[in-house]
Structure formats: C-alpha cells, structure tokens
Write a protein that holds these residues in place. Structure first.
Motif, mmCIF file in Angstrom:
data_model
loop_
_atom_site.group_PDB
_atom_site.id
_atom_site.type_symbol
_atom_site.label_atom_id
_atom_site.label_comp_id
_atom_site.label_asym_id
_atom_site.label_seq_id
_atom_site.Cartn_x
_atom_site.Cartn_y
_atom_site.Cartn_z
ATOM 1 N N LYS A 131 0.841 -1.128 -0.058
ATOM 2 C CA LYS A 131 -0.051 0.013 0.233
ATOM 3 C C LYS A 131 0.746 1.305 0.051
ATOM 4 C CE LYS A 131 -4.120 2.070 2.051
ATOM 5 N NZ LYS A 131 -5.046 1.934 2.985
ATOM 6 N N PHE A 132 0.505 2.045 -0.938
ATOM 7 C CA PHE A 132 1.561 3.419 -1.133
ATOM 8 C C PHE A 132 0.740 4.465 -0.176
ATOM 9 C CE2 PHE A 132 2.843 7.055 -3.815
ATOM 10 C CZ PHE A 132 4.444 6.937 -3.683
ATOM 11 N N SER A 133 1.776 4.794 0.899
ATOM 12 C CA SER A 133 1.423 5.621 2.073
ATOM 13 C C SER A 133 1.892 6.999 1.649
ATOM 14 C CB SER A 133 1.848 5.141 3.204
ATOM 15 O OG SER A 133 3.329 5.190 3.186
ATOM 16 N N GLU A 134 1.410 7.947 2.396
ATOM 17 C CA GLU A 134 1.783 9.440 2.365
ATOM 18 C C GLU A 134 3.230 9.412 2.613
ATOM 19 O OE1 GLU A 134 0.821 13.703 3.873
ATOM 20 O OE2 GLU A 134 -0.267 11.924 5.100
ATOM 21 N N SER A 135 3.755 8.745 3.695
ATOM 22 C CA SER A 135 5.003 9.088 3.843
ATOM 23 C C SER A 135 6.356 8.350 2.790
ATOM 24 C CB SER A 135 5.759 8.267 5.224
ATOM 25 O OG SER A 135 5.324 6.858 5.260
ATOM 26 N N ALA A 136 5.464 7.197 2.139
ATOM 27 C CA ALA A 136 6.179 6.656 1.005
ATOM 28 C C ALA A 136 6.368 7.433 -0.366
ATOM 29 C CB ALA A 136 5.657 5.486 0.538
ATOM 30 N N GLY B 246 9.483 9.252 -1.959
ATOM 31 C CA GLY B 246 9.735 9.061 -3.279
ATOM 32 C C GLY B 246 9.871 10.263 -4.087
ATOM 33 N N THR B 247 8.810 11.090 -3.664
ATOM 34 C CA THR B 247 8.849 12.242 -4.520
ATOM 35 C C THR B 247 10.066 13.281 -4.259
ATOM 36 O OG1 THR B 247 7.488 13.651 -2.992
ATOM 37 C CG2 THR B 247 6.279 12.507 -4.866
ATOM 38 N N SER C 248 -0.854 -2.874 -3.667
ATOM 39 C CA SER C 248 -2.127 -3.273 -3.098
ATOM 40 C C SER C 248 -3.137 -2.175 -3.322
ATOM 41 C CB SER C 248 -2.092 -3.992 -2.025
ATOM 42 O OG SER C 248 -1.284 -3.086 -1.076
ATOM 43 N N GLY C 249 -2.656 -0.912 -3.091
ATOM 44 C CA GLY C 249 -3.421 0.395 -3.111
ATOM 45 C C GLY C 249 -2.829 1.435 -2.592
ATOM 46 N N PHE C 250 -3.635 2.614 -2.321
ATOM 47 C CA PHE C 250 -2.793 3.912 -2.032
ATOM 48 C C PHE C 250 -3.720 4.797 -1.253
ATOM 49 C CE2 PHE C 250 -4.865 4.338 -6.266
ATOM 50 C CZ PHE C 250 -5.692 5.417 -5.837
ATOM 51 N N ASP C 251 -2.754 5.377 -0.438
ATOM 52 C CA ASP C 251 -3.862 6.491 0.490
ATOM 53 C C ASP C 251 -4.046 7.664 -0.111
ATOM 54 O OD1 ASP C 251 -3.721 4.846 2.942
ATOM 55 O OD2 ASP C 251 -1.610 5.796 3.318
ATOM 56 N N PRO C 252 -5.382 8.299 -0.159
ATOM 57 C CA PRO C 252 -5.677 9.444 -1.033
ATOM 58 C C PRO C 252 -4.468 10.544 -0.749
ATOM 59 C CG PRO C 252 -7.619 8.681 -0.212
ATOM 60 C CD PRO C 252 -6.505 7.889 0.640
ATOM 61 N N SER C 253 -4.018 10.873 0.395
ATOM 62 C CA SER C 253 -2.865 11.581 0.724
ATOM 63 C C SER C 253 -1.580 11.342 0.198
ATOM 64 C CB SER C 253 -2.686 11.568 2.308
ATOM 65 O OG SER C 253 -2.318 10.518 2.874
ATOM 66 N N ALA C 254 -1.487 9.970 -0.028
ATOM 67 C CA ALA C 254 -0.217 9.696 -0.871
ATOM 68 C C ALA C 254 -0.332 10.445 -2.470
ATOM 69 C CB ALA C 254 -0.017 8.432 -1.125
ATOM 70 N N ARG C 255 -1.484 10.134 -3.013
ATOM 71 C CA ARG C 255 -1.745 10.705 -4.242
ATOM 72 C C ARG C 255 -1.596 12.182 -4.372
ATOM 73 N NH1 ARG C 255 -7.340 8.946 -6.896
ATOM 74 N NH2 ARG C 255 -7.978 10.294 -5.124
ATOM 75 N N SER C 256 -2.012 13.015 -3.272
ATOM 76 C CA SER C 256 -1.912 14.192 -3.021
ATOM 77 C C SER C 256 -0.362 14.622 -3.145
ATOM 78 C CB SER C 256 -2.646 14.910 -2.042
ATOM 79 O OG SER C 256 -3.984 14.664 -1.872
ATOM 80 N N GLU C 257 0.355 14.112 -2.618
ATOM 81 C CA GLU C 257 1.825 14.318 -2.443
ATOM 82 C C GLU C 257 2.268 14.166 -3.891
ATOM 83 O OE1 GLU C 257 3.764 15.999 -0.039
ATOM 84 O OE2 GLU C 257 2.037 16.078 0.837
ATOM 85 N N TRP C 258 2.249 13.000 -4.442
ATOM 86 C CA TRP C 258 2.576 12.988 -5.959
ATOM 87 C C TRP C 258 2.248 13.889 -6.687
ATOM 88 C CZ3 TRP C 258 5.951 8.837 -5.834
ATOM 89 C CH2 TRP C 258 6.477 8.487 -7.077
#
Length: 122
Positions: free
Chosen positions: A28-33, A37-38, A62-72
């Motif tokens: 799962k892709f988290s905000e901290s990851a 990564g960015t 397996s998925g991602f946190d909405p906050s992770a997408r925001s950072e990306w």
C-alpha cells in the motif's frame, strides 16, 4: 539514481533508454512513502535539464492512500513539462483508472498495460 524504501524503489534504467526512471511500487502506497519518493525523483529532475520517461510498475501495489496521491500530484505538477511519457503497469483496474486520470489531468502521454509481459512486448 537509486532509491529504495519498503513501499517504493526508484532506479535509472538505461537498458530501457536514456533518462528512464523505473518506479517499483510495493504494497500500500502511503503518504510517507510518497513524500520520500517524490523527494528522491525531484532531486533527480533537479540534477539535470533532461526530459524523462517514467515507468510505474504497480504490479505489487495493493492500493494507495488518498494523501499519497496528493503528495505525488504536487511534484507531477512541478515537473510535468519534463516528463515525456509514463508507462503504468498494473493488473488492478482501480490503479490503472487512477493513473489514467492523473495523466489526463497533467496532459502527459500515458501507456497503460496490464502486465510486465505486455510492457516488454511493445
């Protein structure tokens, strides 16, 4: 470039072409990851004036946190003019859909495939 973390590895992939960054998402892709990564790929972008091709291998995501997408999104917005193309590899329809929306939002050419084998066939 060589970045490794529990949820994301990023490395230069000269065997796939000049200025290609290969992203391997895991779990799962988290905000901290996303933040880590960015930061890593942004530093790579800042180190040269080249345009890059990205390959996002999401086969083990397996998925991602909405906050992770925001950072990306923040970094994608900053560097969109220097990203020539993004290939997204995922057998998950939700991940492919989210990636498609992101690429359309930023006007970046996308190639979306279901498997690594489909990618290598091209």
């Amino acid at each position: 470039m060589d970045f490794k973390s529990p949820n994301l590895d990023i490395y230069s992939s000269p065997d796939l072409g000049m200025h290609v960054l290969y992203f391997k998402f895991k779990g799962k892709f988290s905000e901290s990851a996303s933040v880590d990564g960015t930061r890593a790929w942004s530093e790579e972008m800042e180190s040269s004036n080249n345009n890059y091709t990205f390959i996002w291998d999401c086969t083990d995501m397996s998925g991602f946190d909405p906050s992770a997408r925001s950072e990306w999104y923040k970094s994608m917005k900053m560097y969109k003019s220097r990203i020539s193309e993004v290939t997204i590899i995922s057998n998950n329809i939700l991940i492919r859909g989210a990636a498609r929306v992101m690429m359309e939002l930023f006007g970046i050419k996308a190639n979306i495939v279901r498997s690594i084998e489909d990618f290598h066939v091209q």
